[in-house]
Design an enzyme around this catalytic site. Structure first.
Site, PDB file in Angstrom:
ATOM      1  N   LYS A  13      -4.602   0.987   2.235  1.00 27.90           N
ATOM      2  CA  LYS A  13      -3.353   0.566   1.579  1.00 27.90           C
ATOM      3  C   LYS A  13      -2.127   0.904   2.427  1.00 27.90           C
ATOM      4  O   LYS A  13      -1.251   0.076   2.619  1.00 27.90           O
ATOM      5  CB  LYS A  13      -3.195   1.241   0.198  1.00 27.90           C
ATOM      6  CG  LYS A  13      -4.302   0.909  -0.789  1.00 27.90           C
ATOM      7  CD  LYS A  13      -4.039   1.537  -2.160  1.00 27.90           C
ATOM      8  CE  LYS A  13      -4.055   3.055  -2.160  1.00 27.90           C
ATOM      9  NZ  LYS A  13      -5.385   3.649  -1.929  1.00 27.90           N
ATOM     10  N   ARG A  88      -1.529   4.059 -10.662  1.00 28.59           N
ATOM     11  CA  ARG A  88      -2.837   4.641 -10.402  1.00 28.59           C
ATOM     12  C   ARG A  88      -3.601   4.933 -11.685  1.00 28.59           C
ATOM     13  O   ARG A  88      -4.726   5.408 -11.634  1.00 28.59           O
ATOM     14  CB  ARG A  88      -2.627   5.941  -9.680  1.00 28.59           C
ATOM     15  CG  ARG A  88      -3.485   5.963  -8.397  1.00 28.59           C
ATOM     16  CD  ARG A  88      -3.341   7.118  -7.744  1.00 28.59           C
ATOM     17  NE  ARG A  88      -3.842   7.635  -6.581  1.00 28.59           N
ATOM     18  CZ  ARG A  88      -3.331   7.561  -5.388  1.00 28.59           C
ATOM     19  NH1 ARG A  88      -2.308   6.800  -5.155  1.00 28.59           N
ATOM     20  NH2 ARG A  88      -3.840   8.244  -4.408  1.00 28.59           N
ATOM     21  N   ARG A 127      -9.207  10.149   9.581  1.00 28.07           N
ATOM     22  CA  ARG A 127      -7.789   9.796   9.489  1.00 28.07           C
ATOM     23  C   ARG A 127      -6.898  10.988   9.854  1.00 28.07           C
ATOM     24  O   ARG A 127      -7.183  12.120   9.526  1.00 28.07           O
ATOM     25  CB  ARG A 127      -7.471   9.356   8.061  1.00 28.07           C
ATOM     26  CG  ARG A 127      -5.988   9.130   7.813  1.00 28.07           C
ATOM     27  CD  ARG A 127      -5.770   8.206   6.660  1.00 28.07           C
ATOM     28  NE  ARG A 127      -5.850   8.904   5.390  1.00 28.07           N
ATOM     29  CZ  ARG A 127      -5.712   8.282   4.216  1.00 28.07           C
ATOM     30  NH1 ARG A 127      -5.536   6.977   4.174  1.00 28.07           N
ATOM     31  NH2 ARG A 127      -5.786   8.958   3.102  1.00 28.07           N
ATOM     32  N   ARG A 162      -4.354  15.754   6.699  1.00 26.52           N
ATOM     33  CA  ARG A 162      -3.687  16.116   5.447  1.00 26.52           C
ATOM     34  C   ARG A 162      -4.435  17.233   4.720  1.00 26.52           C
ATOM     35  O   ARG A 162      -5.639  17.349   4.847  1.00 26.52           O
ATOM     36  CB  ARG A 162      -3.606  14.879   4.528  1.00 26.52           C
ATOM     37  CG  ARG A 162      -2.462  13.970   4.881  1.00 26.52           C
ATOM     38  CD  ARG A 162      -2.529  12.610   4.225  1.00 26.52           C
ATOM     39  NE  ARG A 162      -3.136  12.588   2.902  1.00 26.52           N
ATOM     40  CZ  ARG A 162      -3.293  11.460   2.194  1.00 26.52           C
ATOM     41  NH1 ARG A 162      -2.875  10.312   2.692  1.00 26.52           N
ATOM     42  NH2 ARG A 162      -3.854  11.483   1.021  1.00 26.52           N
ATOM     43  N   ARG A 173     -11.149  12.975  -4.940  1.00 29.06           N
ATOM     44  CA  ARG A 173     -10.238  11.830  -5.007  1.00 29.06           C
ATOM     45  C   ARG A 173     -10.993  10.538  -5.308  1.00 29.06           C
ATOM     46  O   ARG A 173     -10.526   9.686  -6.051  1.00 29.06           O
ATOM     47  CB  ARG A 173      -9.466  11.691  -3.696  1.00 29.06           C
ATOM     48  CG  ARG A 173      -8.243  12.605  -3.652  1.00 29.06           C
ATOM     49  CD  ARG A 173      -7.799  12.882  -2.243  1.00 29.06           C
ATOM     50  NE  ARG A 173      -7.385  11.703  -1.531  1.00 29.06           N
ATOM     51  CZ  ARG A 173      -7.417  11.581  -0.200  1.00 29.06           C
ATOM     52  NH1 ARG A 173      -7.845  12.575   0.547  1.00 29.06           N
ATOM     53  NH2 ARG A 173      -7.001  10.476   0.370  1.00 29.06           N
TER      54      ARG A 173
HETATM   55  P1  ADP Z   1      -4.894   8.251  -0.977  1.00 27.72           P
HETATM   56  O1  ADP Z   1      -4.710   6.912  -1.616  1.00 27.72           O
HETATM   57  O2  ADP Z   1      -5.274   8.143   0.440  1.00 27.72           O
HETATM   58  O3  ADP Z   1      -5.767   9.157  -1.783  1.00 27.72           O
HETATM   59  P2  ADP Z   1      -2.067   8.921  -1.384  1.00 27.72           P
HETATM   60  O4  ADP Z   1      -1.266   9.283  -0.209  1.00 27.72           O
HETATM   61  O5  ADP Z   1      -1.797   7.627  -2.058  1.00 27.72           O
HETATM   62  O6  ADP Z   1      -3.567   9.076  -0.945  1.00 27.72           O
HETATM   63  O7  ADP Z   1      -1.921  10.078  -2.509  1.00 27.72           O
HETATM   64  C1  ADP Z   1      -2.166  11.428  -2.218  1.00 27.72           C
HETATM   65  C2  ADP Z   1      -2.143  12.242  -3.503  1.00 27.72           C
HETATM   66  O8  ADP Z   1      -0.851  12.122  -4.141  1.00 27.72           O
HETATM   67  C3  ADP Z   1      -3.119  11.799  -4.590  1.00 27.72           C
HETATM   68  O9  ADP Z   1      -4.390  12.347  -4.410  1.00 27.72           O
HETATM   69  C4  ADP Z   1      -2.421  12.284  -5.851  1.00 27.72           C
HETATM   70  O10 ADP Z   1      -2.580  13.672  -6.039  1.00 27.72           O
HETATM   71  C5  ADP Z   1      -0.967  12.052  -5.559  1.00 27.72           C
HETATM   72  N1  ADP Z   1      -0.506  10.709  -6.019  1.00 27.72           N
HETATM   73  C6  ADP Z   1      -0.050   9.693  -5.245  1.00 27.72           C
HETATM   74  N2  ADP Z   1       0.298   8.623  -5.989  1.00 27.72           N
HETATM   75  C7  ADP Z   1       0.059   8.965  -7.280  1.00 27.72           C
HETATM   76  C8  ADP Z   1       0.192   8.285  -8.539  1.00 27.72           C
HETATM   77  N3  ADP Z   1       0.669   7.023  -8.622  1.00 27.72           N
HETATM   78  N4  ADP Z   1      -0.174   8.955  -9.667  1.00 27.72           N
HETATM   79  C9  ADP Z   1      -0.631  10.203  -9.612  1.00 27.72           C
HETATM   80  N5  ADP Z   1      -0.795  10.905  -8.471  1.00 27.72           N
HETATM   81  C10 ADP Z   1      -0.457  10.295  -7.308  1.00 27.72           C
END
Ligand code: ADP
Ligand code: ZN
Length: 217
Positions: A13, A88, A127, A162, A173
């Site tokens: 994404k 999400r 990554r 990360r 996750r």
């Molecule tokens: P990825 O999609 O690679 O898991 P992101 O960078 O999108 O990682 O998100 C990292 C973390 O940030 C998630 O695991 C969560 O804890 C938090 N997060 C991000 N976006 C949201 C969201 N829309 N709702 C709840 N938590 C979120």
């Protein structure tokens, strides 16, 4: 364009959103990037979010909605936006629908990025991300390595793994994605907005998305 990118962690994404926004001037809005910046700057939001994030859990919906209501009101969003990592959960999607309606804005599409699980797992473990919070360029130690010395090709900051990219946090996750986020595929299919796109080669994925009939703004 006004789109949502949906899909499992590691499906691409962030990479696709960055490429699209560079091409068409839309803003990429990544809740993950916003939260990581808040954690790094030790803001009130960052302090609340850090523990959830490090364990691979979702940050509570009300915090995310506060961030997004404010973000979507900013004037740069008039050029169009690519939502990456939001919504999400079903409640986030419902609240987003209400917010967009209030703002008199329609989404073009919800793009569901797809790739086989073994590719996703491989991408997540290889990554690396630029640690500069205003950059956060994404690299991969196997097929898109950073510059000499492990630094970002764009801004020169260090490229790091990360905190939520340990094997335990990665599997958490993915579990949470399946429980809480995957149901959004059905939600947006019902609304007639869903389009499935294969996410194996970034340039092909970008072309496939651009081939949809998408509004200029
Ligand atoms: P990825 O999609 O690679 O898991 P992101 O960078 O999108 O990682 O998100 C990292 C973390 O940030 C998630 O695991 C969560 O804890 C938090 N997060 C991000 N976006 C949201 C969201 N829309 N709702 C709840 N938590 C979120
Ligand atoms: Zn950088």
């Amino acid at each position: 364009m006004r789109i949502i990118l949906l899909g499992s962690p590691g499906v691409g994404k962030g990479t696709i959103a960055k490429l699209l926004s560079r091409e068409n001037g839309c803003v990429q809005i990544s809740t993950g990037d916003i939260l990581r910046t808040a954690v790094k700057d030790v803001t009130k939001l960052g302090i609340k979010a850090k523990e959830y994030m490090d364990n691979g859990n979702l940050v509570p919906d009300h915090l995310i909605m506060e961030i997004m209501e404010e973000r979507l009101m900013q004037s740069d969003c008039r050029k169009g936006f690519i939502l990456d990592g939001f919504p999400r959960t079903i409640p986030q999607a419902q609240q987003l629908s209400a917010l967009l309606e209030k703002m008199n804005i329609n989404l073009d599409y919800v793009i569901n990025l797809e790739a086989p699980m073994e590719i996703i797992l491989e991408r997540l473990t290889t990554r690396r991300t630029c640690c500069n919070s205003s950059c956060q360029e994404i690299y991969n130690i196997k097929n898109n390595p950073p510059a000499e010395g492990g630094v970002c090709k764009i801004c020169g900051h260090k490229v790091v793994q990360r905190d939520d990219e340990t094997p335990e946090a990665i599997s958490e996750r993915i579990k949470i994605y399946n429980q809480k986020t995957a149901p959004l595929i059905g939600y947006y299919a019902k609304e007639g907005l869903l389009r499935n796109v294969e996410s194996l080669h970034a340039s092909e994925t970008v072309s496939a998305i651009k081939a949809f009939n998408i509004s200029e703004v």
